[in-house]
Scaffold this active site. Sequence first.
Site, short mmCIF file in Angstrom:
data_model
loop_
_atom_site.label_atom_id
_atom_site.label_comp_id
_atom_site.label_asym_id
_atom_site.label_seq_id
_atom_site.Cartn_x
_atom_site.Cartn_y
_atom_site.Cartn_z
N GLU A 43 0.84 -1.20 0.00
CA GLU A 43 0.00 0.00 0.00
C GLU A 43 0.87 1.25 0.00
O GLU A 43 1.76 1.40 0.83
CB GLU A 43 -0.92 0.01 1.22
N HIS A 87 -15.05 9.07 -8.81
CA HIS A 87 -15.37 7.68 -9.16
C HIS A 87 -14.80 7.31 -10.52
O HIS A 87 -15.54 7.02 -11.46
CB HIS A 87 -16.89 7.47 -9.14
N GLY A 106 -11.56 -1.16 -9.22
CA GLY A 106 -12.42 -0.38 -10.09
C GLY A 106 -11.98 -0.37 -11.54
O GLY A 106 -12.79 -0.12 -12.43
N GLY A 139 -9.48 4.06 -0.64
CA GLY A 139 -10.45 5.15 -0.66
C GLY A 139 -11.48 5.09 0.45
O GLY A 139 -12.18 6.08 0.70
N ALA A 167 -17.37 8.63 1.10
CA ALA A 167 -18.55 9.13 1.81
C ALA A 167 -19.47 8.01 2.28
O ALA A 167 -20.64 8.26 2.58
CB ALA A 167 -19.33 10.08 0.91
#
Length: 529
Positions: A36, A466, A499, A87, A92
Amino acid sequence: MAATHDFDYVVVGSGFGGSVSACRLAEKGYSVGVIEMGKRWTEADFPKTTWNLRKWLWRPGLKLFGFYNMRPFKHVMILCGNAVGGGSITYANTMLVPPPSVWNDGSWKGLADWEREMPAHYATARRMLGVAKNPILGDADHMLKRMAEDQGFGPSFYQTDVAVYFGAEGDAPGTLHPDPYFDGEGPPRRSCVGCGGCMVGCRFNAKNTLDKNYLYFAEKRGAKILAETRVVDLKPLGAADGSDGYELTVESSTAWLFKQRRTITARHVVLSASALGTMDLLMRCKNSLPAVSERLGHDVRTNAESIVGVRFPGNEHDMSKGIAIGSGIHIDDYTHIEAVRYSRGSDALGLIATLFVAGKGWRRIFAWLWNGMKHPIKFIRAAWPFGFARQTLIFLVMQTIDATLTFELRRRWFWPFTRLLCSAGMRIPTNIPLANVFTERAAAKFGGIPITSTSEILFDLPMTAHCIGGCVMGNDAAHGVIDAQHRVFGYQGLYVIDGAALGANLGVNPGLTITAMAERAMTFIPPRS
């Protein structure tokens, strides 16, 4: 060829895809290393507000060692996180399932029976992430509901599903509980206080970040996390197709001079460094991984997003209280708006806010300047950073309508020393007209000032938190970078699980889908024999 490897699996990145992979691989009995780039955070470490730039922003070259990154490209401004937990540390918390139509779009269409397979994986992801309906509605949520009702969208108002611990019924905010999710095997938690600070790092141990579930159990099962470490090279050991394993060259991500470069070997590698990070690494390793599909960097999507808002000068409202994204509405079949907030005092993003005007290109800039001259007080209030979080209802607008970008490595005139990741191709829509009309009407009706970002006005540059795609699924290397089991075409033991793998525009916050897709990917890897 190495007789042994340092790890059975090395996972590059600890976001949603990486954390799920690390947890499930360790559960299956494999030795796992997680690399990481960001730092490890605890509740005591997080900044109180976004003005503490050294703890908020991730720019190691400037000695800013936070977790929030803003990356400007020619076509888009991308907001992303860098931390142990990826993330999830700064997102959120919103956990929404996309409409079923997304499985019939894009590069993954027909590669699996998605509508049959995915519900079970979404259910597992929701359970692991502790998803619940948000019960805390603040001024921002009530205002969004009033605005929706005024414009005929009232029935579409919803309270978001979020990965937050709200405690038992009747609990006072901040009540401490032993692990409420995993039969006492997980960490203790506190109930949410509704401060609105989810995206500045939860200082109250209520946000269900990945270090409290997937990564927590990965470490309990023996996974080793190498924080503040960047992968700079990846190449096969022995056989060119990776069947003998891989060698990764790593270095410190936070050091200026003494980067402690070294190598790590692994039988298998899972790339989960986010869409940008995974694309960047594979592109830089094209000489050692020449068989990677030419589709690398294509089909990058942004959820067709726009960020606008309404600011209410004065002290009548406190838009900072609640959950970072506590509610939303639908304004047509393809477009929804979420109410976003930052904690009180976290006003740094107000530095890039300005008065909203409609239009495109130079005409929009001239209209913006003209409005500034006509309404100087309103213009100053829209851009004044102090009080931004308390006074501003931010609209995150997302659509399922598709639009794609291409990314590539190239040298830029202002930095010819090395190749940089750059966006290319046709521009994507900068703003969403229907959402602009909603914003202007809402501001006029309820006494606010419509706002947008200066990057959108001056540079025709939309913002997104995103970014997805770039290493998408396909039925072969001519149509994608990976197959339906997330295996990189042309290589053995090399996977993309984050993603970057998503093959269509979701139109919703992608965290839950990335988690569910990672759960599915892990079902194809057998337990260690």
